[in-house]
Design a protein around this motif. Sequence first.
Motif, PDB file in Angstrom:
ATOM      1  N   HIS A 176       0.829  -1.199   0.000  1.00 52.73           N
ATOM      2  CA  HIS A 176       0.000   0.000   0.000  1.00 52.73           C
ATOM      3  C   HIS A 176       0.870   1.258   0.000  1.00 52.73           C
ATOM      4  O   HIS A 176       1.591   1.501   0.966  1.00 52.73           O
ATOM      5  CB  HIS A 176      -0.871  -0.018   1.258  1.00 52.73           C
ATOM      6  CG  HIS A 176      -1.869   1.095   1.409  1.00 52.73           C
ATOM      7  ND1 HIS A 176      -3.233   0.898   1.399  1.00 52.73           N
ATOM      8  CD2 HIS A 176      -1.706   2.424   1.598  1.00 52.73           C
ATOM      9  CE1 HIS A 176      -3.860   2.042   1.568  1.00 52.73           C
ATOM     10  NE2 HIS A 176      -2.961   2.995   1.700  1.00 52.73           N
ATOM     11  N   HIS A 178       1.233   5.591  -1.765  1.00 49.72           N
ATOM     12  CA  HIS A 178       0.636   6.718  -2.494  1.00 49.72           C
ATOM     13  C   HIS A 178       1.732   7.493  -3.221  1.00 49.72           C
ATOM     14  O   HIS A 178       2.174   8.544  -2.757  1.00 49.72           O
ATOM     15  CB  HIS A 178      -0.102   7.644  -1.531  1.00 49.72           C
ATOM     16  CG  HIS A 178      -1.197   6.971  -0.751  1.00 49.72           C
ATOM     17  ND1 HIS A 178      -2.429   6.691  -1.296  1.00 49.72           N
ATOM     18  CD2 HIS A 178      -1.227   6.519   0.525  1.00 49.72           C
ATOM     19  CE1 HIS A 178      -3.182   6.097  -0.376  1.00 49.72           C
ATOM     20  NE2 HIS A 178      -2.475   5.969   0.742  1.00 49.72           N
ATOM     21  N   GLU A 209      -8.414   2.581  -0.963  1.00 48.19           N
ATOM     22  CA  GLU A 209      -8.783   2.254   0.397  1.00 48.19           C
ATOM     23  C   GLU A 209     -10.186   2.752   0.696  1.00 48.19           C
ATOM     24  O   GLU A 209     -10.535   3.886   0.415  1.00 48.19           O
ATOM     25  CB  GLU A 209      -7.783   2.793   1.418  1.00 48.19           C
ATOM     26  CG  GLU A 209      -7.491   4.267   1.313  1.00 48.19           C
ATOM     27  CD  GLU A 209      -6.271   4.651   2.179  1.00 48.19           C
ATOM     28  OE1 GLU A 209      -5.203   4.884   1.606  1.00 48.19           O
ATOM     29  OE2 GLU A 209      -6.459   4.634   3.442  1.00 48.19           O
ATOM     30  N   HIS A 269      -5.516  -2.658   5.716  1.00 54.14           N
ATOM     31  CA  HIS A 269      -4.293  -1.905   5.446  1.00 54.14           C
ATOM     32  C   HIS A 269      -3.890  -1.171   6.731  1.00 54.14           C
ATOM     33  O   HIS A 269      -4.749  -0.726   7.481  1.00 54.14           O
ATOM     34  CB  HIS A 269      -4.531  -0.966   4.264  1.00 54.14           C
ATOM     35  CG  HIS A 269      -4.357   0.478   4.554  1.00 54.14           C
ATOM     36  ND1 HIS A 269      -3.121   1.060   4.719  1.00 54.14           N
ATOM     37  CD2 HIS A 269      -5.237   1.499   4.735  1.00 54.14           C
ATOM     38  CE1 HIS A 269      -3.253   2.337   4.952  1.00 54.14           C
ATOM     39  NE2 HIS A 269      -4.538   2.633   4.974  1.00 54.14           N
TER      40      HIS A 269
HETATM   41 ZN   LIG Z   1      -3.322   4.993   2.479  1.00 54.58          ZN
END
Ligand SMILES: [Zn+2]
Length: 331
Positions: free
Chosen positions: A51, A53, A144, A205
């Motif tokens: 996970h 970004h 998410e 997550h």
């Molecule tokens: Zn996140």
Amino acid sequence: MTGPAAGVATGSHDPANYIRQRDSRAGEGQARDLSYPPLPSPLTVGCYDNHTHLEIADGDDPLDYRQQLDLASSVGIRGVVQVGGDLESSRWSAEMASREPRMLAAVAIHPNEAPGYAASGTLDAALAEIDELAARPRVRAIGETGLDYFRTPESGRAAQHRSFEAHIAIAKKHDLAMQIHDRDAHEAVLETLLRVGAPARTVFHCFSGDAAMARVCADNGWYLSFAGTVTFKNAHNLREALTIIPRERILVETDAPFLTPEPYRGRPNSPYLIPLTLRFMADHLDTEVSMLAAQISSNTEAVYGSWNAEPVRQPGGVSPWDAAVDPAEIA
Ligand SMILES: [Zn+2]
């Protein structure tokens, strides 16, 4: 790139390669060290970042997503799951995954974004577009999504619940994995999953629960993904959960640029720091790093499939789903 002692050298970056900048101040407004941590020593057995970004720039001289993936590959990180949180970042994630073999995408409206869409009457349209993006071959998860009772006040909870249940339905419809964001909403998240039925591959997550919650997740075959928070001094609950969840249900992640593992807490995070969290976890489980890396790699591929399954679009090349999305929409 300079020696391990110094931070990672940044350099010329292409601003088109990210779409927003992280706030340079820490939670309470105090200044953060904005330099990238040094490269850890490489893993001997590769692993994945569950996970991240990469669309969010951080640091005083941000690394773009390609630089971050190159650094990650150099320490044994085979691939990442790039996660969206609104329409713009979900489109970016799906598009970049269609071009980058080291990236698979997850798309969704983040629980803290859902109330805003609902207030502007655009939540249904947004969910419809997430449903469309979910059909793209290198989109392998819905996320998410979930519930956040820490950031969103009572007034926004109805929208969060509606959005969460809609994302569960989209994940089931496309037989995709689902990544859950759960902050201070453990009971409500569990109640929802047990009532409507969780998708076959459900991942918490940045797991933030305790031992009791880890047992419920283990009983239901759900995955727990551990972030840099497991290395934090007071995270006894996370370390207990780590010993409870079966090895086949463990994943590791960064949630970069956030949640940088010790000893670099507060500095920019990046997938190349996965080895720090992984080594900490292996040490806590009293197992070989290479064994745990191999286990987590096979867990990750069991959840998202192979990173090499579908071809990525070659620069300037065309691909089967080109007609579907006009890149000009992405920028
Ligand atoms: Zn996140």
